[in-house]
Design an enzyme around this catalytic site. Structure first.
Site, PDB file in Angstrom:
ATOM      1  N   GLY A  11       0.820  -1.333  -0.216  1.00 26.17           N
ATOM      2  CA  GLY A  11      -0.103   0.092  -0.143  1.00 26.17           C
ATOM      3  C   GLY A  11       0.921   1.095   0.009  1.00 26.17           C
ATOM      4  N   ARG A  72       0.836  -4.975  -4.846  1.00 26.96           N
ATOM      5  CA  ARG A  72       1.153  -6.231  -4.043  1.00 26.96           C
ATOM      6  C   ARG A  72       1.210  -7.161  -4.903  1.00 26.96           C
ATOM      7  NH1 ARG A  72      -0.803  -3.658   0.844  1.00 26.96           N
ATOM      8  NH2 ARG A  72      -2.671  -2.601   0.452  1.00 26.96           N
ATOM      9  N   ASP A 103       4.950  -4.381   6.286  1.00 23.86           N
ATOM     10  CA  ASP A 103       5.612  -5.583   6.620  1.00 23.86           C
ATOM     11  C   ASP A 103       5.796  -6.709   5.347  1.00 23.86           C
ATOM     12  OD1 ASP A 103       3.009  -5.595   6.116  1.00 23.86           O
ATOM     13  OD2 ASP A 103       2.383  -6.779   8.002  1.00 23.86           O
ATOM     14  N   THR A 125       4.505   3.128   5.364  1.00 26.77           N
ATOM     15  CA  THR A 125       2.917   2.598   5.442  1.00 26.77           C
ATOM     16  C   THR A 125       2.338   3.648   6.508  1.00 26.77           C
ATOM     17  OG1 THR A 125       1.647   0.721   6.739  1.00 26.77           O
ATOM     18  CG2 THR A 125       4.038   0.998   7.349  1.00 26.77           C
ATOM     19  N   ASP A 127       0.132   2.463   8.343  1.00 23.25           N
ATOM     20  CA  ASP A 127      -0.301   1.851   9.673  1.00 23.25           C
ATOM     21  C   ASP A 127       0.536   1.867  10.952  1.00 23.25           C
ATOM     22  OD1 ASP A 127      -2.260   0.879   7.901  1.00 23.25           O
ATOM     23  OD2 ASP A 127      -1.191  -1.157   7.444  1.00 23.25           O
ATOM     24  N   ASP A 129       2.746  -0.019  11.878  1.00 21.11           N
ATOM     25  CA  ASP A 129       2.611  -1.366  12.535  1.00 21.11           C
ATOM     26  C   ASP A 129       4.108  -2.245  12.326  1.00 21.11           C
ATOM     27  OD1 ASP A 129       2.878  -1.698   9.725  1.00 21.11           O
ATOM     28  OD2 ASP A 129       1.316  -3.262   9.627  1.00 21.11           O
ATOM     29  N   ARG A 171      -4.899  -1.709   9.276  1.00 26.30           N
ATOM     30  CA  ARG A 171      -4.788  -3.366   9.216  1.00 26.30           C
ATOM     31  C   ARG A 171      -5.105  -3.987  10.442  1.00 26.30           C
ATOM     32  NH1 ARG A 171      -3.134  -6.096   4.339  1.00 26.30           N
ATOM     33  NH2 ARG A 171      -2.418  -4.159   3.686  1.00 26.30           N
TER      34      ARG A 171
END
Ligand code: F6P
Length: 319
Positions: A11, A72, A103, A125, A127, A129, A171
């Protein structure tokens, strides 16, 4: 290292272009050749590379998205796809690769590193994360977008004395919800990392309205559930009928904040220097303001800890 390539994968996120600009300009400044890979790992497999110069990255520091395009790529998850990617780089005499992504992109970089390609990961990202970095490139912009949206929602909720559920991205990570929730004074923050009792949430909302609150905002991270479902639970619990807003991809677009541009610029330059120093198989990050590297293999096998202190603070302040 004499020649490197750079790609964006997974993304997109605001600040990817700023990171790309930093990688390209820093590499050229240090006398390296630099190639851009189109469409992430798919472009690598397809040998879709082009040589970049100073002007290739002009006028992009302020732009959302990624001028290299991203994808992706399922094929790159296979050993054959990974081998093909490594072969393409070797055939072109490229010694190093900077991967800007989340990730999934790091997992690809880890595989390439095991095939002998010198790789550096940059955390791109929204996110937040990725473990072993306090922040990822794009997170600050995404949080700002959510806060801005909640400010607007709150205006109209207040006028009508209504409640609202705002579903945000992330996510499996609750950081966008947590940071935006704290910054916007949300009454409840629902994240995948912390179990929540919906009956308690409904009770609190009801009693806060009774105490004179004129609006009530619930932020829910997509990893914890859907906004519509949360609203239904609240209606079941206390009769309120929250309006639901799903912010969606609006969180991933637009001009990056200064914080994201600075982070991207620092990390992009850092990644090039790490490759020049002979490092490989590393993820670059920022911890307490310091640029750091961690073995990418460790990063892909770890989970980012959740900031419970901030979560509890948000809860205490939102009475
Ligand atoms: O990883 C970034 C992210 O925006 C997540 O927050 C979200 O779950 C996902 O990507 C959405 O993916 P797509 O753009 O493929 O729908």
């Amino acid at each position: 290292v004499k020649s490197i390539a750079v790609l964006t994968s997974g993304g997109d996120s605001q600040g990817m272009n700023a990171a790309l600009r930093a990688v390209v300009r820093s590499a050229l400044y240090n006398g390296l050749d630099v190639y851009g890979v189109q469409r992430g790992y798919q472009g690598l497999i397809n040998d879709d590379l082009f040589k970049m110069d100073l002007r290739s990255v002009g006028d992009i520091i302020q732009r959302g998205g990624t001028i290299l395009q991203t994808a992706r790529c399922k094929e790159f998850m296979t050993p054959e796809g990974q081998q093909r990617g490594a072969d393409v780089l070797r055939a072109r005499g490229i010694d190093g690769l900077v991967v800007i992504g989340g990730d999934g992109s790091y997992q690809g970089a880890n595989k390439l590193s095991k095939l002998g390609i010198k790789t550096m990961g940059l955390p791109g990202t929204i996110d937040n994360d990725i473990p072993f970095t306090d922040f990822t490139i794009g997170f600050d912009t995404a949080v700002s977008i959510v806060v801005d949206a909640i400010n607007k929602i709150r205006d109209t909720m207040s006028s009508h004395e209504r409640s609202s559920v705002v579903e945000v991205m992330g996510r499996h990570c609750g950081d966008i919800a947590l940071y935006a929730g704290l910054a916007s004074g949300a009454e409840t923050i629902i994240v995948p990392e912390v179990p929540i009792d919906m009956a308690e949430v409904s009770e609190r909302m009801e009693s806060n309205f009774a105490k004179g609150k004129r609006h009530s905002i619930v932020v829910v991270a997509e990893g914890a559930g859907r906004g519509e479902d949360v609203a239904r639970e609240i209606t079941k619990g206390c009769g309120l009928e929250p309006r639901v807003t799903v912010l969606g991809h609006i969180q991933r677009g637009g001009t990056p904040t200064a914080i994201d541009r600075i982070l991207a610029s620092r990390l992009g330059d850092f990644a090039v220097h790490q490759l020049m120093a002979g490092e490989s198989g590393k993820a670059c990050g920022i911890i307490r303001g310091e640029l750091v590297t961690t073995d990418i293999d460790t990063v892909v096998h770890s989970k980012k800890p959740f900031n419970m202190e901030m979560y509890n603070l948000a809860l205490r302040l939102s009475q």
